[in-house]
Design a protein around this motif. Structure first.
Motif, PDB file in Angstrom:
ATOM      1  N   ILE B 391       0.815  -1.208   0.000  1.00  0.00           N
ATOM      2  CA  ILE B 391       0.000   0.000   0.000  1.00  0.00           C
ATOM      3  C   ILE B 391       0.849   1.257   0.000  1.00  0.00           C
ATOM      4  O   ILE B 391       0.339   2.363   0.082  1.00  0.00           O
ATOM      5  CB  ILE B 391      -0.981   0.030   1.190  1.00  0.00           C
ATOM      6  CG1 ILE B 391      -0.223  -0.140   2.502  1.00  0.00           C
ATOM      7  CG2 ILE B 391      -2.047  -1.019   1.037  1.00  0.00           C
ATOM      8  CD1 ILE B 391      -1.087   0.106   3.706  1.00  0.00           C
ATOM      9  N   GLY B 392       2.157   1.089  -0.089  1.00  0.00           N
ATOM     10  CA  GLY B 392       3.012   2.252  -0.251  1.00  0.00           C
ATOM     11  C   GLY B 392       3.608   2.799   1.028  1.00  0.00           C
ATOM     12  O   GLY B 392       4.108   3.917   1.060  1.00  0.00           O
ATOM     13  N   LEU B 393       3.540   2.035   2.100  1.00  0.00           N
ATOM     14  CA  LEU B 393       4.246   2.444   3.313  1.00  0.00           C
ATOM     15  C   LEU B 393       5.165   1.301   3.682  1.00  0.00           C
ATOM     16  O   LEU B 393       5.021   0.200   3.188  1.00  0.00           O
ATOM     17  CB  LEU B 393       3.260   2.676   4.459  1.00  0.00           C
ATOM     18  CG  LEU B 393       2.365   3.904   4.371  1.00  0.00           C
ATOM     19  CD1 LEU B 393       1.412   3.931   5.544  1.00  0.00           C
ATOM     20  CD2 LEU B 393       3.175   5.179   4.330  1.00  0.00           C
ATOM     21  N   HIS B 394       6.124   1.543   4.591  1.00  0.00           N
ATOM     22  CA  HIS B 394       6.897   0.377   4.984  1.00  0.00           C
ATOM     23  C   HIS B 394       6.473  -0.138   6.349  1.00  0.00           C
ATOM     24  O   HIS B 394       5.728   0.505   7.069  1.00  0.00           O
ATOM     25  CB  HIS B 394       8.395   0.596   4.895  1.00  0.00           C
ATOM     26  CG  HIS B 394       8.850   1.883   5.449  1.00  0.00           C
ATOM     27  ND1 HIS B 394       8.635   2.219   6.757  1.00  0.00           N
ATOM     28  CD2 HIS B 394       9.492   2.916   4.876  1.00  0.00           C
ATOM     29  CE1 HIS B 394       9.143   3.395   6.951  1.00  0.00           C
ATOM     30  NE2 HIS B 394       9.653   3.854   5.841  1.00  0.00           N
ATOM     31  N   GLY B 395       6.976  -1.312   6.690  1.00  0.00           N
ATOM     32  CA  GLY B 395       6.549  -2.015   7.896  1.00  0.00           C
ATOM     33  C   GLY B 395       6.642  -1.172   9.154  1.00  0.00           C
ATOM     34  O   GLY B 395       5.849  -1.323  10.074  1.00  0.00           O
ATOM     35  N   LYS B 396       7.602  -0.263   9.152  1.00  0.00           N
ATOM     36  CA  LYS B 396       7.804   0.580  10.324  1.00  0.00           C
ATOM     37  C   LYS B 396       6.571   1.434  10.629  1.00  0.00           C
ATOM     38  O   LYS B 396       6.295   1.719  11.787  1.00  0.00           O
ATOM     39  CB  LYS B 396       8.977   1.508  10.054  1.00  0.00           C
ATOM     40  CG  LYS B 396      10.110   1.398  11.041  1.00  0.00           C
ATOM     41  CD  LYS B 396      11.254   2.180  10.445  1.00  0.00           C
ATOM     42  CE  LYS B 396      12.188   2.730  11.461  1.00  0.00           C
ATOM     43  NZ  LYS B 396      13.222   3.534  10.817  1.00  0.00           N
ATOM     44  N   SER B 397       5.844   1.831   9.584  1.00  0.00           N
ATOM     45  CA  SER B 397       4.637   2.640   9.800  1.00  0.00           C
ATOM     46  C   SER B 397       3.638   1.888  10.640  1.00  0.00           C
ATOM     47  O   SER B 397       2.749   2.477  11.246  1.00  0.00           O
ATOM     48  CB  SER B 397       3.945   2.977   8.483  1.00  0.00           C
ATOM     49  OG  SER B 397       4.856   3.437   7.566  1.00  0.00           O
ATOM     50  N   PHE B 398       3.787   0.577  10.626  1.00  0.00           N
ATOM     51  CA  PHE B 398       2.818  -0.219  11.346  1.00  0.00           C
ATOM     52  C   PHE B 398       2.901  -0.004  12.849  1.00  0.00           C
ATOM     53  O   PHE B 398       1.901  -0.097  13.548  1.00  0.00           O
ATOM     54  CB  PHE B 398       3.029  -1.700  11.027  1.00  0.00           C
ATOM     55  CG  PHE B 398       1.934  -2.548  11.559  1.00  0.00           C
ATOM     56  CD1 PHE B 398       0.708  -2.563  10.939  1.00  0.00           C
ATOM     57  CD2 PHE B 398       2.108  -3.290  12.710  1.00  0.00           C
ATOM     58  CE1 PHE B 398      -0.328  -3.311  11.444  1.00  0.00           C
ATOM     59  CE2 PHE B 398       1.085  -4.051  13.228  1.00  0.00           C
ATOM     60  CZ  PHE B 398      -0.142  -4.056  12.588  1.00  0.00           C
ATOM     61  N   ILE B 399       4.092   0.324  13.329  1.00  0.00           N
ATOM     62  CA  ILE B 399       4.261   0.477  14.779  1.00  0.00           C
ATOM     63  C   ILE B 399       3.438   1.634  15.340  1.00  0.00           C
ATOM     64  O   ILE B 399       2.653   1.425  16.256  1.00  0.00           O
ATOM     65  CB  ILE B 399       5.752   0.561  15.148  1.00  0.00           C
ATOM     66  CG1 ILE B 399       6.376  -0.803  14.868  1.00  0.00           C
ATOM     67  CG2 ILE B 399       5.938   0.962  16.602  1.00  0.00           C
ATOM     68  CD1 ILE B 399       7.839  -0.893  15.142  1.00  0.00           C
ATOM     69  N   PRO B 400       3.572   2.853  14.774  1.00  0.00           N
ATOM     70  CA  PRO B 400       2.687   3.903  15.289  1.00  0.00           C
ATOM     71  C   PRO B 400       1.219   3.532  15.133  1.00  0.00           C
ATOM     72  O   PRO B 400       0.405   3.868  15.989  1.00  0.00           O
ATOM     73  CB  PRO B 400       3.026   5.130  14.453  1.00  0.00           C
ATOM     74  CG  PRO B 400       4.015   4.721  13.456  1.00  0.00           C
ATOM     75  CD  PRO B 400       4.554   3.400  13.832  1.00  0.00           C
ATOM     76  N   MET B 401       0.889   2.821  14.065  1.00  0.00           N
ATOM     77  CA  MET B 401      -0.507   2.453  13.882  1.00  0.00           C
ATOM     78  C   MET B 401      -0.952   1.474  14.954  1.00  0.00           C
ATOM     79  O   MET B 401      -2.074   1.541  15.439  1.00  0.00           O
ATOM     80  CB  MET B 401      -0.728   1.887  12.483  1.00  0.00           C
ATOM     81  CG  MET B 401      -0.678   2.998  11.438  1.00  0.00           C
ATOM     82  SD  MET B 401      -0.555   2.406   9.765  1.00  0.00           S
ATOM     83  CE  MET B 401      -2.240   2.191   9.383  1.00  0.00           C
ATOM     84  N   LEU B 418       9.642   7.326  11.399  1.00  0.00           N
ATOM     85  CA  LEU B 418       9.642   7.353   9.937  1.00  0.00           C
ATOM     86  C   LEU B 418      10.445   8.548   9.460  1.00  0.00           C
ATOM     87  O   LEU B 418      10.182   9.674   9.859  1.00  0.00           O
ATOM     88  CB  LEU B 418       8.209   7.451   9.418  1.00  0.00           C
ATOM     89  CG  LEU B 418       7.296   6.321   9.872  1.00  0.00           C
ATOM     90  CD1 LEU B 418       5.857   6.651   9.579  1.00  0.00           C
ATOM     91  CD2 LEU B 418       7.711   5.036   9.205  1.00  0.00           C
ATOM     92  N   GLU B 419      11.419   8.270   8.605  1.00  0.00           N
ATOM     93  CA  GLU B 419      12.296   9.357   8.183  1.00  0.00           C
ATOM     94  C   GLU B 419      11.700  10.184   7.061  1.00  0.00           C
ATOM     95  O   GLU B 419      12.045  11.330   6.892  1.00  0.00           O
ATOM     96  CB  GLU B 419      13.646   8.802   7.725  1.00  0.00           C
ATOM     97  CG  GLU B 419      14.522   8.385   8.884  1.00  0.00           C
ATOM     98  CD  GLU B 419      14.775   6.896   8.872  1.00  0.00           C
ATOM     99  OE1 GLU B 419      14.760   6.311   7.785  1.00  0.00           O
ATOM    100  OE2 GLU B 419      14.970   6.334   9.966  1.00  0.00           O
TER     101      GLU B 419
END
Lengths: 93, 687
Positions: B391-401, B418-419
């Motif tokens: 979906i255009g984000l990386h796995g790291k975005s999942f943590i804040p979510m 996220l940088e």
């Protein structure tokens, strides 16, 4: 730097150990990777080339997960030089 | 007693927070660094005639200007001049961890090195010649085992000793080789000459190093043309020699310095091929098993939050009911005291309705803390990367979510990992779709009111699932419209698995719980009273109530109040969603904080009802609405306008009211459209 054939990290199979030759990325990313221990000539063991998806490598004693795009930008060369004694051979899957 | 400041620096996952907790216990103060919203934790420890104020700096790998955390750490050390800087080092990954230490050495701070997790290092077969290494790095080295509290006394002694020594000039420094040193000397000379003040403040050598590294934050401070020209010339010169940017070579040389120091002082006795971490990873990050395991764990978190949380929740409910009756009993039966009504319906009803959910919140944060401390959270990011990438984000975005399931406010703060600004903005925009703890209070009220016992679990799962699916669709849309651009590849450390310690998990849980209670005690109390007023005044004239039954009079009074009128104004708009003005009123209140929806509804239904044996709110709801409306309430609450705190945080983190308002109105419109469709289609099917 050696004259060995250089290829992207993403092409390396799980279990293989290679040497970092260079990173084709911007300054910021280069700095970040350097801080995490990814500098030239560092030995990198591919723990999991889980294609498709992220990559798990081991370098300088810590585990790191890379995006596939990242693994395409990290150039490595094989490190089949003599220094291997004492290092138990990695099992390749 | 002498007051001193001790800064704790270290890599992420080095056990820094564990040491901080060991040193300061629960006596911590959590705030923000001025200007930015990086969390600043402070705690006090009294030892040997010193009052030590420990500051837990953000976990960083280095001190470049690349991320906010690194800048904060660096600026704290430069501006606040802490008396001692303690660098927490994961002894089992010594070389990588010493990289930060080399930069602290360069800044010439009074340094104490902590070799944490020395037991793990020992298991890995690493033997340190601490004395020799300490001499080479010119800093005391204290081996500790953070989660067992071992080495704490020695560390405190070393801090005292370092303070007493005061500042001094080091003899060994990190050297970069002839060519670079030559250029550094040139730059050093010209800044000492032309920019004396800056050289004084930051130290001329450190500044020279930073300029050569093309550090943005330092470079912009220099106005002198001569300095900048010299730097540019040096960089060009070095590039032509090495064929690489100076900072790459310099990073290399720092590792050279480190391996030089390590070669003589560290021995490896055995090499472990398969640690237990690898074995766990083989299962939980397995291509086939990874995702199901993750989903099961998430389901367990919800079960824990609900099934176990239901017991203390019941006790609290009983307690507040009793308190309400006890306070009401202070007034004679039948009297209509406004104070009694304010206390019982406004204060006890409002705040009590929120506090009963404290057990849920605590259990949820307990789970999150355990996932984080055990190291599983990073694996969750790994597993989710496959999906997030699509979906255009990386796995790291999942943590804040994931943190968003607790509360949007810390989740939005957590997007700092996220940088890439585009990824970060996208993540911030969809975080409110993660059902937070406050929305949980709404679901916890509505689900048992309308659905049979065995539907509770699946229903909860469904509403969370809808939020996730919507977030995914929204991310996709945002990435194609507002936040176009390539996805940035990412790197993230996978820390070894660790047993979470009771102390750190409980401190974490206690902090979050306290934050929630404080919110309940302040903002929510204030809003409850305000809403009580708004729902009690203005009162209709006595004559207009004449001839009405008690029930009709109650209704009339409510409709006459400010809130009733507001609700009525928006009723035509929300009617197609199946909502009446009472729900509308609660929805208005809930924009202040989602949990207010519950307390607000409680007030709206309790106002004027002094009858004995008044039915509980759930029974009232069941009597007034259909299950379809109940579902639509949850759906609308899931999506619509984030709470005030979230709006404020989004504004702060994106640095723009535009994005905050875009989020606020965008989500409200989305909620309206989706609920409209669901209600209308649902009504048709239901006949």
């Amino acid at each position: 730097m050696e004259q060995k054939k250089v290829k992207p990290l993403s092409t390396i199979q799980s279990g293989e150990t290679v040497k970092l030759a260079g990173i084709e990325a911007g300054r910021g990313l280069n700095n970040r990777l350097a801080a995490m221990g990814l500098v030239s000539n560092v030995e990198i063991t591919v723990v999991n080339n889980g294609h498709p998806g992220p990559f798990v490598i081991s370098a300088k004693g810590s585990r790191m997960m890379l995006g596939r795009g990242m693994a395409d930008k990290i150039m490595v060369s094989s490190c089949d030089y003599e220094k291997d004694n004492g290092r138990p051979g990695r099992k390749s899957k | 007693m002498k007051k001193i400041t001790v800064a704790l620096a270290g890599n992420p996952n080095s056990g820094k927070t564990t040491i901080f907790n060991q040193l300061t216990g629960a006596r911590q103060h959590v705030g923000n660094y001025p200007g930015v919203t990086v969390e600043k934790k402070e705690g006090v420890c009294k030892y040997d005639g010193y009052e030590m104020i420990f500051v837990d700096l953000p976990g960083t790998y280095s001190l470049t200007a690349y991320s906010i955390e690194e800048l904060v750490t660096r600026n704290f050390i430069i501006d606040e001049q802490p008396d001692v800087v303690v660098d927490i080092i994961d002894a089992s990954g010594i070389e990588r961890n010493l990289y930060l230490a080399t930069q602290l050495i360069e800044m010439n701070v009074p340094l104490v090195l902590v070799f944490n997790m020395s037991d793990v290092a020992e298991q890995k077969g690493l033997l340190f010649d601490i004395e020799q290494l300490s001499r080479l790095l010119e800093a005391p080295i204290i081996p500790t085992i953070g989660n067992k509290g071992k080495g704490k006394r020695e560390l405190l002694d070393a801090i005292v000793k370092t303070v007493q020594q005061g500042r001094w000039q080091r003899t060994h420094k990190v050297t970069y080789g002839e060519e670079i040193e030559h250029e550094l000397a040139k730059i050093d000379e010209i800044i000492t000459d032309k920019e004396h003040e800056l050289a004084e403040k930051y130290g001329s050598r450190w500044t020279a190093v930073k300029l050569l590294e093309q550090d943005d934050d330092i470079t912009v401070k220099f106005r002198s043309r001569d300095v900048l020209d010299t730097v540019t010339a040096s960089i060009e010169h070095l590039k032509s020699i090495f064929g690489d940017a100076p900072e790459v070579i310099m990073a290399d040389r720092r590792y050279g310095f480190i391996s030089g120091a390590c070669q003589e002082t560290i021995r490896t006795t055995v090499e472990l091929r398969h640690s237990y971490s690898d074995m766990i990873d083989a299962v939980v990050t397995n291509r086939l098993l990874g995702l199901p395991i993750f989903l099961i764990l998430m389901y367990l978190v919800f079960l824990l939050t609900f099934k176990i949380g239901a017991y203390p929740m019941g006790w609290l409910e009983v307690f507040f009911e009793w308190a309400g009756r006890a306070v009401a009993g202070l007034w004679p039966v039948g009297s209509e005291s406004w104070l009694s009504s304010l206390l019982v319906d406004g204060v006890i009803g409002g705040v009590g309705g929120v506090i009963v959910f404290l057990p849920n919140i605590l259990l949820l944060f307990l789970s999150i803390a355990m996932l984080e401390d055990s190291g599983y959270m990073a694996r969750a990011a790994f597993i989710m990367d496959r999906i997030m990438h699509k979906i255009g984000l990386h796995g790291k975005s999942f943590i804040p979510m994931l943190i968003g399931f607790g509360c949007s406010v810390p989740a939005i703060m957590a997007t700092r990992i996220l940088e890439n600004r585009r990824s970060r903005l996208t993540t911030i925009m969809v975080i409110p779709l993660m059902s937070c703890g406050a929305k949980l209070t709404i679901y916890a009220l509505v689900i048992p009111a309308f659905f049979p016992e065995n539907w509770h679990g699946p229903m909860m799962w469904l509403i969370y699932f809808i939020g996730i699916v919507l977030a995914i669709i929204l991310i996709k849309v945002l990435r194609l419209t507002f936040f176009k651009g390539e996805t940035i590849p990412f790197v993230m450390e996978l820390p070894p698995y660790r047993m979470p310690t009771l102390k750190s998990v409980s401190i974490h849980m206690w902090h979050r719980g306290w934050m929630y209670l404080r919110k309940a005690g302040t903002i929510i109390l204030a809003i409850s009273i305000l809403l009580w007023f708004a729902s009690s005044y203005p009162k209709p004239g006595r004559e207009s109530l004449a001839g009405l039954s008690a029930e009709q009079a109650r209704q009339a009074r409510l409709e006459h109040s400010v809130i009733g009128r507001l609700g009525q104004i928006i009723e035509p708009v929300i009617k197609p969603l199946g909502f009446d003005w009472k729900i509308g009123t609660a929805l208005i209140g809930a924009t202040a904080a989602k949990e207010v929806f519950v307390s607000q509804l409680a007030i709206v239904y309790a106002v004027g009802s002094t009858d004995e044996g008044a039915s509980t709110l759930r029974q009232q709801l069941r009597a007034s609405y259909t299950p379809l409306t109940g579902f639509c309430i949850m759906l609308f609450c899931l999506i619509y306008a984030p709470c005030v705190a979230t709006v404020v945080m989004t504004k702060q983190e994106t640095n723009s009211w535009g994005w905050a308002l875009f989020q606020f109105f965008g989500l409200t419109v989305l909620a309206y459209i989706i609920t409209l469709i669901v209600y209308q289609v649902g009504s048709l099917i239901a006949g």
